[in-house]
Structure formats: C-alpha cells, structure tokens
Design an enzyme around this catalytic site. Structure first.
Site, PDB file in Angstrom:
ATOM      1  N   SER A  16       7.856  10.238   7.667  1.00 26.01           N
ATOM      2  CA  SER A  16       6.638  10.533   6.914  1.00 26.01           C
ATOM      3  C   SER A  16       5.717  11.383   7.780  1.00 26.01           C
ATOM      4  O   SER A  16       5.830  11.398   9.016  1.00 26.01           O
ATOM      5  CB  SER A  16       5.926   9.240   6.510  1.00 26.01           C
ATOM      6  OG  SER A  16       5.316   8.626   7.640  1.00 26.01           O
ATOM      7  N   LYS A  86       0.531  -2.511  12.712  1.00 25.91           N
ATOM      8  CA  LYS A  86       0.475  -3.397  11.555  1.00 25.91           C
ATOM      9  C   LYS A  86       1.828  -3.482  10.843  1.00 25.91           C
ATOM     10  O   LYS A  86       2.033  -4.368  10.011  1.00 25.91           O
ATOM     11  CB  LYS A  86      -0.625  -2.975  10.582  1.00 25.91           C
ATOM     12  CG  LYS A  86      -0.433  -1.663   9.872  1.00 25.91           C
ATOM     13  CD  LYS A  86      -1.641  -1.334   9.007  1.00 25.91           C
ATOM     14  CE  LYS A  86      -1.496  -0.011   8.273  1.00 25.91           C
ATOM     15  NZ  LYS A  86      -0.419   0.001   7.284  1.00 25.91           N
ATOM     16  N   ASP A  87       2.772  -2.574  11.172  1.00 25.13           N
ATOM     17  CA  ASP A  87       4.099  -2.600  10.563  1.00 25.13           C
ATOM     18  C   ASP A  87       5.122  -3.356  11.400  1.00 25.13           C
ATOM     19  O   ASP A  87       6.253  -3.558  10.964  1.00 25.13           O
ATOM     20  CB  ASP A  87       4.619  -1.172  10.346  1.00 25.13           C
ATOM     21  CG  ASP A  87       3.840  -0.415   9.288  1.00 25.13           C
ATOM     22  OD1 ASP A  87       3.214  -1.071   8.428  1.00 25.13           O
ATOM     23  OD2 ASP A  87       3.851   0.832   9.323  1.00 25.13           O
ATOM     24  N   THR A 130      -3.541  -0.493  -4.356  1.00 25.18           N
ATOM     25  CA  THR A 130      -3.321  -0.902  -2.967  1.00 25.18           C
ATOM     26  C   THR A 130      -1.926  -1.483  -2.834  1.00 25.18           C
ATOM     27  O   THR A 130      -1.400  -2.075  -3.774  1.00 25.18           O
ATOM     28  CB  THR A 130      -4.357  -1.934  -2.495  1.00 25.18           C
ATOM     29  OG1 THR A 130      -4.001  -2.370  -1.167  1.00 25.18           O
ATOM     30  CG2 THR A 130      -4.390  -3.145  -3.402  1.00 25.18           C
ATOM     31  N   SER A 132      -1.298  -3.727  -0.486  1.00 25.67           N
ATOM     32  CA  SER A 132      -1.498  -4.877   0.391  1.00 25.67           C
ATOM     33  C   SER A 132      -2.061  -6.086  -0.346  1.00 25.67           C
ATOM     34  O   SER A 132      -3.106  -6.003  -0.993  1.00 25.67           O
ATOM     35  CB  SER A 132      -2.461  -4.455   1.510  1.00 25.67           C
ATOM     36  OG  SER A 132      -3.053  -5.558   2.128  1.00 25.67           O
ATOM     37  N   LEU A 133      -1.379  -7.239  -0.217  1.00 29.41           N
ATOM     38  CA  LEU A 133      -1.923  -8.476  -0.769  1.00 29.41           C
ATOM     39  C   LEU A 133      -3.206  -8.871  -0.056  1.00 29.41           C
ATOM     40  O   LEU A 133      -4.090  -9.495  -0.648  1.00 29.41           O
ATOM     41  CB  LEU A 133      -0.902  -9.605  -0.660  1.00 29.41           C
ATOM     42  CG  LEU A 133       0.323  -9.534  -1.582  1.00 29.41           C
ATOM     43  CD1 LEU A 133       1.236 -10.722  -1.316  1.00 29.41           C
ATOM     44  CD2 LEU A 133      -0.095  -9.492  -3.040  1.00 29.41           C
ATOM     45  N   ARG A 134      -3.306  -8.521   1.219  1.00 33.29           N
ATOM     46  CA  ARG A 134      -4.536  -8.791   1.977  1.00 33.29           C
ATOM     47  C   ARG A 134      -5.728  -8.091   1.320  1.00 33.29           C
ATOM     48  O   ARG A 134      -6.771  -8.700   1.073  1.00 33.29           O
ATOM     49  CB  ARG A 134      -4.368  -8.297   3.423  1.00 33.29           C
ATOM     50  CG  ARG A 134      -5.655  -8.317   4.253  1.00 33.29           C
ATOM     51  CD  ARG A 134      -5.438  -7.635   5.593  1.00 33.29           C
ATOM     52  NE  ARG A 134      -5.057  -6.248   5.453  1.00 33.29           N
ATOM     53  CZ  ARG A 134      -5.911  -5.241   5.264  1.00 33.29           C
ATOM     54  NH1 ARG A 134      -7.207  -5.476   5.173  1.00 33.29           N
ATOM     55  NH2 ARG A 134      -5.475  -3.997   5.159  1.00 33.29           N
ATOM     56  N   ARG A 135      -5.577  -6.805   1.040  1.00 29.60           N
ATOM     57  CA  ARG A 135      -6.663  -6.060   0.391  1.00 29.60           C
ATOM     58  C   ARG A 135      -6.889  -6.567  -1.027  1.00 29.60           C
ATOM     59  O   ARG A 135      -8.023  -6.715  -1.474  1.00 29.60           O
ATOM     60  CB  ARG A 135      -6.321  -4.569   0.357  1.00 29.60           C
ATOM     61  CG  ARG A 135      -6.303  -3.910   1.729  1.00 29.60           C
ATOM     62  CD  ARG A 135      -5.803  -2.479   1.647  1.00 29.60           C
ATOM     63  NE  ARG A 135      -5.764  -1.846   2.970  1.00 29.60           N
ATOM     64  CZ  ARG A 135      -4.839  -0.983   3.356  1.00 29.60           C
ATOM     65  NH1 ARG A 135      -3.863  -0.648   2.521  1.00 29.60           N
ATOM     66  NH2 ARG A 135      -4.881  -0.448   4.565  1.00 29.60           N
ATOM     67  N   ARG A 152       2.628   2.116  -3.968  1.00 29.48           N
ATOM     68  CA  ARG A 152       3.594   2.298  -2.882  1.00 29.48           C
ATOM     69  C   ARG A 152       3.741   3.778  -2.562  1.00 29.48           C
ATOM     70  O   ARG A 152       3.262   4.640  -3.270  1.00 29.48           O
ATOM     71  CB  ARG A 152       4.962   1.722  -3.284  1.00 29.48           C
ATOM     72  CG  ARG A 152       5.039   0.213  -3.337  1.00 29.48           C
ATOM     73  CD  ARG A 152       4.912  -0.463  -2.001  1.00 29.48           C
ATOM     74  NE  ARG A 152       5.707   0.167  -0.966  1.00 29.48           N
ATOM     75  CZ  ARG A 152       7.024   0.011  -0.789  1.00 29.48           C
ATOM     76  NH1 ARG A 152       7.696  -0.767  -1.622  1.00 29.48           N
ATOM     77  NH2 ARG A 152       7.664   0.612   0.177  1.00 29.48           N
ATOM     78  N   GLY A 153       4.457   4.043  -1.482  1.00 28.93           N
ATOM     79  CA  GLY A 153       4.687   5.417  -1.055  1.00 28.93           C
ATOM     80  C   GLY A 153       3.945   5.736   0.220  1.00 28.93           C
ATOM     81  O   GLY A 153       3.071   4.991   0.655  1.00 28.93           O
ATOM     82  N   ASN A 154       4.320   6.863   0.854  1.00 29.48           N
ATOM     83  CA  ASN A 154       3.611   7.259   2.066  1.00 29.48           C
ATOM     84  C   ASN A 154       2.209   7.748   1.715  1.00 29.48           C
ATOM     85  O   ASN A 154       1.832   7.832   0.539  1.00 29.48           O
ATOM     86  CB  ASN A 154       4.410   8.304   2.855  1.00 29.48           C
ATOM     87  CG  ASN A 154       4.627   9.593   2.066  1.00 29.48           C
ATOM     88  OD1 ASN A 154       3.756  10.054   1.350  1.00 29.48           O
ATOM     89  ND2 ASN A 154       5.805  10.177   2.207  1.00 29.48           N
ATOM     90  N   ARG A 158       0.516   8.500  -2.042  1.00 25.38           N
ATOM     91  CA  ARG A 158      -0.571   7.692  -2.593  1.00 25.38           C
ATOM     92  C   ARG A 158      -1.752   8.564  -3.008  1.00 25.38           C
ATOM     93  O   ARG A 158      -2.348   8.360  -4.069  1.00 25.38           O
ATOM     94  CB  ARG A 158      -0.997   6.636  -1.573  1.00 25.38           C
ATOM     95  CG  ARG A 158       0.112   5.648  -1.240  1.00 25.38           C
ATOM     96  CD  ARG A 158      -0.350   4.594  -0.257  1.00 25.38           C
ATOM     97  NE  ARG A 158       0.795   3.870   0.303  1.00 25.38           N
ATOM     98  CZ  ARG A 158       0.728   2.732   0.936  1.00 25.38           C
ATOM     99  NH1 ARG A 158      -0.449   2.143   1.105  1.00 25.38           N
ATOM    100  NH2 ARG A 158       1.798   2.142   1.420  1.00 25.38           N
ATOM    101  N   CYS A 245       4.064  -9.845   4.599  1.00 22.84           N
ATOM    102  CA  CYS A 245       3.518  -9.194   3.407  1.00 22.84           C
ATOM    103  C   CYS A 245       3.350 -10.158   2.245  1.00 22.84           C
ATOM    104  O   CYS A 245       2.646  -9.865   1.291  1.00 22.84           O
ATOM    105  CB  CYS A 245       4.444  -8.055   2.979  1.00 22.84           C
ATOM    106  SG  CYS A 245       4.390  -6.638   4.066  1.00 22.84           S
TER     107      CYS A 245
END
Length: 310
Positions: A16, A86-87, A130, A132-135, A152-154, A158, A245
């Site tokens: 990416s 974070k990954d 988003t 992210s479940l966090r967001r 999703r996606g780079n 997005r 995740c």
C-alpha cells in the site's frame, strides 16, 4: 566498510502507498546511518490486503497484515519488516523480535469529511465509516444519532469511497494522512477524550528474527525511548485483555514530566457500556503499568464485556 556495519538489508513491506512510505522512511534512515549499505524493499501483498469484503474482526484480525512479512523473514528473503505498531499482534512468536520502535507521529484519530466540520455538526442519520470496533464503540457512545458502518481498504481506497459519497464522513488515523502529505483532508483531529487511540497507533516498529543480534544492534539508533515506553505500556494493556480486532479496546500512554500517563478502556461494540481506567508510573515500568491498568479495567467490569464478546 567495516564488518561492524551492514552491507545489505532487505525490508519486507506491504505494498500500500502508506506501507511503502513507511518502508522508504526506514530505508532512508538506515542509508544515512550506514553509508554504502544497500537497502532494498521487498513488496508483498498480505491476506489483510486481499480480503476487503468483510470487517477485519471477522477474518482473523490485524495479524493478517504481518504473517506474510514474517514468513519472508523466516525463509531469508528479507532481513527486517516495517509495521505500523497498531497492526502488530500483541503476542509475537518467540522466533521474532521487535528490534526497535521509532519516534511517534500524531497518535490520534482524524475526522475526514467533504460536508461537515466535525462529528457534532453531523445531522441524525448521517453515516460515518470506520474499520475499527474501537472507534465504532466510542462513536455510538457519544454520538448515538449517527449511523456507523464498516469501511475497509487501504487509505487511498477509503478516501475514494468517501469522495464517491458512500459515507458522509470517515475516521482515519491522523498519522497516515500526515505521512502521505494529506493533512488537508483532515477537518479535525479527535481529542483522546473523544476517541482514545489504539495501542501503538502512530508508531512504526521494525521486526527481525530474534537470533539476529547483528540486526538488532544496527537498528538501535532508530529506537525512540519515550515512544517505545508508551507503546510497550499500551500493548501490555491489550495483551493482558486478549486485545484484538474483536474487542473494542483503546490504550494510550503519554509522557508527562518524565512519567508515563496511561489510559485505557474496554467497551461493548454498540457503546452501551464502557469501562475506563488510568494510571501513572515510571517509563522503566511500562509493561507492569500496562498490566496493572488492565487489572483495574477487569475490576471495573471489563471481564463481563469480554465474556459477552467471547
């Protein structure tokens, strides 16, 4: 060139645009440190890049972004791999080492929209994207009138989906936008009180085989002590709570007066319940601080939430 300096280093990276920027950044720093060293990139496509039709939480989590890179380390095609911290899975295989963590970019989340200035400006029913479940959990808790859908996606994908009108706004890591010179797309940076970041957000980590003491030594000049302490504390929180995740979990450490100030939360995905905690301690005790904060969260009810999600 003396034997104490590397002759050639191969960096495994996702393909990416952001991942390549990160790898090129590390390449330039290594070339500056070791003139004459040939630093090469090995571009790879990971499972996380290939599976775009389902939320990341449903297909194996962020570890999908690093497995192929680790395979390249094991079979000798690459010497190091550059990751967004974070990954990186909270539990790494014993054959791998996180050789260094470089200075952090802005670790906060960014609000990106072509129509609205902020989350508060958005009308009921407006759609925020988003991955992210966090967001998502924090958005539901503070802005229950908004719709939140998977994205999703780079980074470029997005932004394209936003520009096509599929979303009224999207939430992205500010660090990625800044690194690619896309600060102009940021309408506002979300304070940590609104969107507490993910463990390791905004920091780059360099991974190699644990037995490569030569590489670990060569990479040490790229390590940033303050960032590394913060990220170690954050990752300890997530590790202790089996963070992935599938769990809406945030952990964010900052240096204040030579001390680490660490905050964390665990939530239901719909934001109907959030437990929070904070602690302060010495940078040298970063991992113990993270483990203690995780225990604080458990005592406040995180276990019940984790049991529901399990």
């Amino acid at each position: 060139m003396s034997p104490a300096t590397p002759e050639r280093i191969v960096i495994a990276t996702r393909e990416s645009r952001l991942a390549l920027w990160q790898a090129e950044h590390v390449k330039a720093r290594l070339e500056s440190l070791y003139p004459g060293c040939r630093v090469e990139l090995l571009g790879m496509t990971t499972r996380g890049d290939q599976i775009l039709d389902r939320p990341l939480a449903k297909v194996g989590g962020k570890g999908l972004f690093v497995k192929e890179l680790e395979t390249a380390l094991l079979d000798g095609r690459a010497d190091v791999a550059v990751h967004s911290m974070k990954d990186v899975p909270m539990q790494m295989g014993e054959e791998f080492a996180l050789a260094c963590i470089s200075a952090r970019e802005v670790p906060l989340d960014a609000f990106v929209s072509n129509r609205y200035e902020s989350l508060a400006d958005m009308p009921p029913g407006a759609v925020v994207g988003t991955s992210s479940l966090r967001r998502e959990s924090q958005l539901h808790a503070q802005y229950p009138f908004l719709g939140v859908t998977s994205l999703r996606g780079n980074l470029d994908t997005r932004l394209r989906k936003l520009d096509e009108g599929q979303y009224d706004a999207i939430i992205l890591a500010a660090a990625g936008l800044t690194r690619l010179g896309l600060e102009g797309r940021i309408r506002s940076v979300l304070p940590s009180e609104v969107s507490l970041p993910a463990a390791g957000q905004g920091a780059l980590g360099i991974e190699c085989l644990a037995g490569r003491e030569d590489l670990i030594g060569w990479l040490q000049p790229l390590d940033d002590d303050d960032t590394a302490a913060c990220v170690r504390a954050e990752r300890a929180v997530a590790r202790a709570l089996a963070g992935s995740c599938e769990v809406p979990l945030g952990a964010y450490a900052q240096m204040r007066g030579g001390r680490l100030w660490l905050r964390g939360f665990v939530a239901r995905p719909d934001g109907s319940r959030i437990v929070r905690a904070e602690r302060e301690g010495a940078p040298a005790d970063a991992e113990a601080l993270g483990a203690a904060l995780a225990e604080d969260l458990r005592e406040q009810g995180a276990d019940a939430i984790l049991a529901e999600l399990g």
